[in-house]
Design a protein around this motif. Sequence first.
Motif, PDB file in Angstrom:
ATOM      1  N   ILE A 167       0.813  -1.333  -0.154  1.00  0.00           N
ATOM      2  CA  ILE A 167      -0.243   0.204   0.109  1.00  0.00           C
ATOM      3  C   ILE A 167       1.093   0.722  -0.213  1.00  0.00           C
ATOM      4  O   ILE A 167       1.604   1.170   0.838  1.00  0.00           O
ATOM      5  N   TYR A 168       0.589   2.221  -0.795  1.00  0.00           N
ATOM      6  CA  TYR A 168       1.778   3.022  -0.701  1.00  0.00           C
ATOM      7  C   TYR A 168       0.491   4.591  -0.300  1.00  0.00           C
ATOM      8  O   TYR A 168      -0.480   4.659  -0.715  1.00  0.00           O
ATOM      9  N   VAL A 169       1.682   5.301   0.328  1.00  0.00           N
ATOM     10  CA  VAL A 169       1.082   6.452   1.244  1.00  0.00           C
ATOM     11  C   VAL A 169       1.554   7.597   0.285  1.00  0.00           C
ATOM     12  O   VAL A 169       2.477   7.353   1.107  1.00  0.00           O
ATOM     13  N   ASN A 170       0.670   8.495   0.840  1.00  0.00           N
ATOM     14  CA  ASN A 170       1.249   9.587   0.798  1.00  0.00           C
ATOM     15  C   ASN A 170       1.095  10.379   1.275  1.00  0.00           C
ATOM     16  O   ASN A 170       0.755  11.181   2.600  1.00  0.00           O
ATOM     17  N   ILE A 171       2.533   9.912   2.048  1.00  0.00           N
ATOM     18  CA  ILE A 171       2.940  10.200   4.243  1.00  0.00           C
ATOM     19  C   ILE A 171       2.154  12.039   4.253  1.00  0.00           C
ATOM     20  O   ILE A 171       2.582  12.108   5.211  1.00  0.00           O
ATOM     21  N   ALA A 172       3.208  12.645   3.376  1.00  0.00           N
ATOM     22  CA  ALA A 172       2.898  14.212   2.710  1.00  0.00           C
ATOM     23  C   ALA A 172       1.354  14.696   3.719  1.00  0.00           C
ATOM     24  O   ALA A 172       2.154  15.957   4.190  1.00  0.00           O
ATOM     25  N   GLN A 173       1.166  14.481   2.408  1.00  0.00           N
ATOM     26  CA  GLN A 173       0.050  14.947   2.670  1.00  0.00           C
ATOM     27  C   GLN A 173      -0.854  14.297   3.742  1.00  0.00           C
ATOM     28  O   GLN A 173      -1.706  15.253   4.513  1.00  0.00           O
ATOM     29  N   LEU A 174      -0.901  13.290   4.799  1.00  0.00           N
ATOM     30  CA  LEU A 174      -1.060  12.971   6.208  1.00  0.00           C
ATOM     31  C   LEU A 174      -0.637  13.935   7.139  1.00  0.00           C
ATOM     32  O   LEU A 174      -0.779  14.167   8.115  1.00  0.00           O
ATOM     33  N   TYR A 175       0.408  14.442   6.944  1.00  0.00           N
ATOM     34  CA  TYR A 175       1.621  15.118   8.080  1.00  0.00           C
ATOM     35  C   TYR A 175       0.583  15.975   7.408  1.00  0.00           C
ATOM     36  O   TYR A 175       1.016  17.687   8.750  1.00  0.00           O
ATOM     37  N   ASN A 176       0.344  17.188   6.463  1.00  0.00           N
ATOM     38  CA  ASN A 176      -0.351  18.427   6.581  1.00  0.00           C
ATOM     39  C   ASN A 176      -1.809  18.646   7.330  1.00  0.00           C
ATOM     40  O   ASN A 176      -2.003  19.400   7.299  1.00  0.00           O
ATOM     41  N   MET A 177      -2.206  17.162   7.291  1.00  0.00           N
ATOM     42  CA  MET A 177      -3.790  17.418   8.224  1.00  0.00           C
ATOM     43  C   MET A 177      -3.570  16.610   9.101  1.00  0.00           C
ATOM     44  O   MET A 177      -4.833  15.986   9.778  1.00  0.00           O
ATOM     45  N   LEU A 178      -2.621  16.264   9.654  1.00  0.00           N
ATOM     46  CA  LEU A 178      -2.440  15.909  10.984  1.00  0.00           C
ATOM     47  C   LEU A 178      -3.166  16.010  12.106  1.00  0.00           C
ATOM     48  O   LEU A 178      -3.558  15.077  12.809  1.00  0.00           O
ATOM     49  N   ASP A 179      -3.884  17.363  11.681  1.00  0.00           N
ATOM     50  CA  ASP A 179      -5.084  17.649  13.425  1.00  0.00           C
ATOM     51  C   ASP A 179      -6.523  16.854  13.151  1.00  0.00           C
ATOM     52  O   ASP A 179      -7.173  16.373  13.888  1.00  0.00           O
ATOM     53  N   LEU A 180      -6.100  16.127  11.608  1.00  0.00           N
ATOM     54  CA  LEU A 180      -7.507  15.572  11.339  1.00  0.00           C
ATOM     55  C   LEU A 180      -7.042  13.044  11.167  1.00  0.00           C
ATOM     56  O   LEU A 180      -7.987  13.057  10.609  1.00  0.00           O
ATOM     57  N   VAL A 181      -6.060  13.564  11.348  1.00  0.00           N
ATOM     58  CA  VAL A 181      -5.757  11.788  10.829  1.00  0.00           C
ATOM     59  C   VAL A 181      -5.190  10.747  12.518  1.00  0.00           C
ATOM     60  O   VAL A 181      -4.512  11.669  13.392  1.00  0.00           O
TER      61      VAL A 181
END
Length: 352
Positions: A167-181
Motif C-alpha cells: 500500500i503506497y501512502v502519500n505520507i506528506a499529505q497526511l502530515y499536512n492534515m495531521l490534526d484530522l488523522v
Amino acid sequence: MKKIIIFLLFSSLQFSIFANEDLNDSHQNKELDVTSKIKELKERLDPMKRIGLNLAFQKEIYQLEEVMAKSGDGDVVGNGGGIVEMMFHSAYNNLPYLLEVCIQQENCNISKQEKEILKEMSEVIEININKSDKFAFIDEKYSGFFYEGPSNTPRVARTGFTDEFPIYVNIAQLYNMLDLVNMNYITALIVHEVGHQIGIEDHDFLHHLGLKVAAMARLDFKSHSFDIPGQSNYQLKVTQSEGHLKSDTFIYLKQRKHNFNISEAILSEFSCPKNYRDIQKINITNVRQTSSAIFLKDFISELEIEVHMECFDSLEGMSYSAKKAESFQFVFWNQENNEKLFKFAKRIPSKN
C-alpha cells in the motif's frame, strides 16, 4: 518487484488457459457463488481487466523507482519512524480483531455479502501482516504518483489489485492534515486499500465499508488468548472493548484460518444473583484444563473458565462484583490424520 511481474504473467497465462472452459458446470457454479456474495457492488473486476490494471500500475511503480534512483533516494521502502507511520502499522496489526468482531457479531451493521468481503480481506491481512514492506511511505517530492486519472486531487493512498503490491501512502499529505488523522481514519483507509487488493474497484463501496469497520476502532477493542492444553492447533481467543462490557465481548476458538464463535455458549452460562439484573461487565481471567479423554472418534477436553463479572440493579442502585468459574466440555472430532475438528462446547452441570 520481480515477484509481482511473475505473478501477473502467471495470472494472465492461467486465465487464457481456462478462458475456454467457462461452460464447465463446476466453474460456472463457483463464479455464481462469488457474485451472489457481492450484490452491493456494481461489479467485480473481471480477470483480464484486473491483470491489465495491475500491469499498468506496475509500470507506474517502475517509473517512480527510476525517478527516485536518479534523485539518489534508492528503492521504495516501507519503513518510517514518524507518528503517522507508526499509526499505520498499529492499525494494520489491530485489524484482524476488528474484522473478527464485524464478521462474527452484529456491531458493525454489515450485510452478509459485506461479511464475505471482510473474510477475504482478513485472509490478505493474515498473509501480509508480518511483511516489512506492506507499506511504502512516499516522500512529498514524488507526490505526482498519487494523481490517478483525470482528478486534480492527489489520493492519500494507492495499491494494486493483488496482495502482492504494497500500500503506497502519500505520507506528506497526511502530515499536512495531521490534526484530522487518527486511528479511525487510518483504519478506514487501510480497509479501503485492502479491498482493492482483493479485486474491488468501487471506491464509494470501499469507503463506506471502511467507515463501518473504523467505527469499531472507537470502542478500543483488545484481544487476548488462552492456549488449550493438548490442542496445539487451537486457541481460545477473547476480543472485547476496554470497558469489558458483556455486549461487546466476543469469544471464539481459532484454528488456523477457521474461527468458531462460542460467545453465546460460554457467556449464557454465567449469571448474576437473583436480586440483580443481567451481567453488565465480564472479563475472562483464566482458562485451565481439568481433564481430557478420547471417546469413540471424539476427543473431549474439559476446561474450567474463570471470569470476573459485575452486576448492577438500577432500581436499588446496588452493584455486585465477584469471580466465578464454570466448567465446560469441548468436543473435537478426532480425524484419521490426527487433526481435531471442533464440534461444540457445553457447560458441565455442577455436582453440588
